[in-house]
Write a protein that holds these residues in place. Structure first.
Motif, PDB file in Angstrom:
ATOM      1  N   PHE A   1      -1.593   5.764   2.997  1.00 26.93           N
ATOM      2  CA  PHE A   1      -2.646   4.898   3.448  1.00 26.93           C
ATOM      3  C   PHE A   1      -1.918   4.356   4.718  1.00 26.93           C
ATOM      4  O   PHE A   1      -2.567   4.137   5.903  1.00 26.93           O
TER       5      PHE A   1
ATOM      6  N   GLU B   1      -8.929   4.078   3.904  1.00 26.86           N
ATOM      7  CA  GLU B   1      -9.104   4.201   2.476  1.00 26.86           C
ATOM      8  C   GLU B   1      -9.921   5.446   2.196  1.00 26.86           C
ATOM      9  O   GLU B   1      -9.781   6.287   1.074  1.00 26.86           O
ATOM     10  N   VAL B   2     -11.112   5.566   3.033  1.00 26.47           N
ATOM     11  CA  VAL B   2     -11.790   6.538   2.790  1.00 26.47           C
ATOM     12  C   VAL B   2     -11.212   8.020   2.832  1.00 26.47           C
ATOM     13  O   VAL B   2     -11.438   9.148   2.104  1.00 26.47           O
ATOM     14  N   SER B   3     -10.575   8.135   3.884  1.00 25.28           N
ATOM     15  CA  SER B   3      -9.474   9.415   4.261  1.00 25.28           C
ATOM     16  C   SER B   3      -8.419   9.637   3.130  1.00 25.28           C
ATOM     17  O   SER B   3      -8.463  10.854   2.579  1.00 25.28           O
ATOM     18  N   VAL B   4      -7.799   8.585   2.497  1.00 24.28           N
ATOM     19  CA  VAL B   4      -7.123   9.101   1.374  1.00 24.28           C
ATOM     20  C   VAL B   4      -7.713   9.305   0.162  1.00 24.28           C
ATOM     21  O   VAL B   4      -7.405  10.437  -0.452  1.00 24.28           O
ATOM     22  N   GLU B   5      -8.944   8.948  -0.097  1.00 21.23           N
ATOM     23  CA  GLU B   5      -9.718   9.212  -1.211  1.00 21.23           C
ATOM     24  C   GLU B   5     -10.200  10.570  -1.103  1.00 21.23           C
ATOM     25  O   GLU B   5     -10.195  11.398  -2.039  1.00 21.23           O
ATOM     26  N   GLU B   6     -10.517  10.906   0.091  1.00 21.01           N
ATOM     27  CA  GLU B   6     -10.997  12.448   0.343  1.00 21.01           C
ATOM     28  C   GLU B   6     -10.065  13.288   0.379  1.00 21.01           C
ATOM     29  O   GLU B   6     -10.216  14.652  -0.292  1.00 21.01           O
ATOM     30  N   GLU B   7      -8.946  12.944   0.538  1.00 24.98           N
ATOM     31  CA  GLU B   7      -7.597  14.159   0.299  1.00 24.98           C
ATOM     32  C   GLU B   7      -6.990  14.086  -1.056  1.00 24.98           C
ATOM     33  O   GLU B   7      -6.400  15.103  -1.320  1.00 24.98           O
ATOM     34  N   GLN B   8      -7.444  13.145  -1.682  1.00 27.90           N
ATOM     35  CA  GLN B   8      -7.093  13.367  -3.510  1.00 27.90           C
ATOM     36  C   GLN B   8      -7.948  14.330  -4.195  1.00 27.90           C
ATOM     37  O   GLN B   8      -9.002  14.378  -3.851  1.00 27.90           O
TER      38      GLN B   8
ATOM     39  N   GLU C   1       0.931  -1.315  -0.026  1.00 24.58           N
ATOM     40  CA  GLU C   1       0.114   0.215   0.225  1.00 24.58           C
ATOM     41  C   GLU C   1       0.912   1.093  -0.123  1.00 24.58           C
ATOM     42  O   GLU C   1       2.192   1.274   0.343  1.00 24.58           O
TER      43      GLU C   1
END
Length: 324
Positions: A271, A317-324, A267
């Protein structure tokens, strides 16, 4: 055309190759022990070059298992020595499972390299009479299958040895049937081709010199070497630690470092940073950290750990997607 295998004279080059693989394994285990005792960074042996080194060692050792299986039983299966050797390897594998379960129940070895060798030796007999090309194709299929197929149907602990579960189980030495049996099959195929070309007969006349004799000796007594080297290494490092103790790092720092090192093998660093902090915080908030860190979780904690891992994976995973 297949030649008749001569059992009377050993091939010293194969003994040397097996011994060299064992020496490399001892080097890796020595580094792992240094990490375990706190003399090396947490997670060092699970990433980068050390991870590739470990896989190369296991692959070469299993490849030579296939070669040796062909050399010993290509003409006909010699059941008496085969069953004797199989019993020794299986017994040693069982002993390792018992000892590691007592010592480190959270990461005990339930299907390590000796377990793989025992099963692969039995299954490999079915491939000794097949054409080399068929054996190679079977090896490719065994190696490739886990990359394309995994299923929760194999998630039950009684099926972890197959190697097709949806997530890798925790163990200090995990060498499941898929993909590692593929290395044994490649060894059988290579031996069939070498035998057909008369290479083994030429190899019997090779002399490697006196300098190679200690390595050859280890190769001729591979099981004894394998069983003895770790207790000796651990004892030596333990004695050293009584004289020169390692510098202390907090348990939390070591846990997080080991977690990130293992996580970043598959990963992103972003993450893994979120995920490992999440797991640590939840374990500490529930008072379960000490059990997990010391490798002695209760059945309830082990079950709860899986739930925490799943929840932290989702949240990260949700936090990484939100920051992108």
């Amino acid at each position: 055309m297949q030649h008749t295998i001569n059992h009377k004279r050993r091939i010293t080059a194969i003994d040397f190759g097996r011994g060299a693989a064992l020496v490399a394994m001892a080097i890796y285990h020595f580094t792992w022990d240094l990490e375990f005792f706190g003399y090396a960074d947490p997670g060092l042996t699970t990433q980068g070059g050390w991870k590739l080194f470990a896989r190369a060692i296991a692959s070469s050792f299993l490849f030579l298992v296939g070669v040796s299986l062909f050399l010993a039983h290509a003409n006909s299966i010699r059941w008496r020595p085969f069953l004797k050797r199989l019993a020794m390897v299986a017994g040693a594998a069982l002993a390792i499972s018992i000892v590691t379960y007592v010592a480190v129940p959270g990461g005990f070895i339930f299907f390590g390299i000796l377990h793989q060798i025992a099963l692969a030796s039995l299954l490999g007999l079915a491939f000794l009479r097949l054409p080399a090309v068929v054996v190679v194709l079977a090896a490719i299929a065994v190696i490739a299958l886990p990359q394309y197929f995994r299923s929760s149907a194999f998630d039950h602990p009684t099926l972890w040895w197959v190697g097709l579960s949806s997530a890798h189980p925790r163990s200090n030495d995990y060498v499941p049937l898929f993909p590692w049996f593929g290395a044994v099959l490649l060894g059988i195929a290579a031996a069939k081709l070498a035998d057909g070309a008369g290479l083994f007969e030429r190899m019997r006349s090779w002399s490697l010199g006196r300098w190679s004799e200690p390595v050859q000796l280890a190769g001729r007594h591979s099981l004894a070497f394998y069983l003895a080297h770790q207790p000796i290494l651990i004892a030596c490092i333990w004695l050293f630690s009584q004289i020169v103790p390692p510098s202390e790092a907090s348990r939390e720092a070591r846990f997080t470092g080991a977690c990130r090192a293992q996580c970043e093998a598959t990963e992103s660093a972003e993450f893994c940073s979120l995920y490992c902090v999440c797991v640590l915080d939840r374990l500490e908030s529930e008072g379960r950290f000490a059990e997990v860190y010391e490798g002695r979780p209760s059945a309830e904690t082990a079950s709860r750990l899986q739930e925490i891992v799943s929840a932290c994976t989702f949240d990260s995973e949700v936090s990484v997607e939100e920051e992108q």
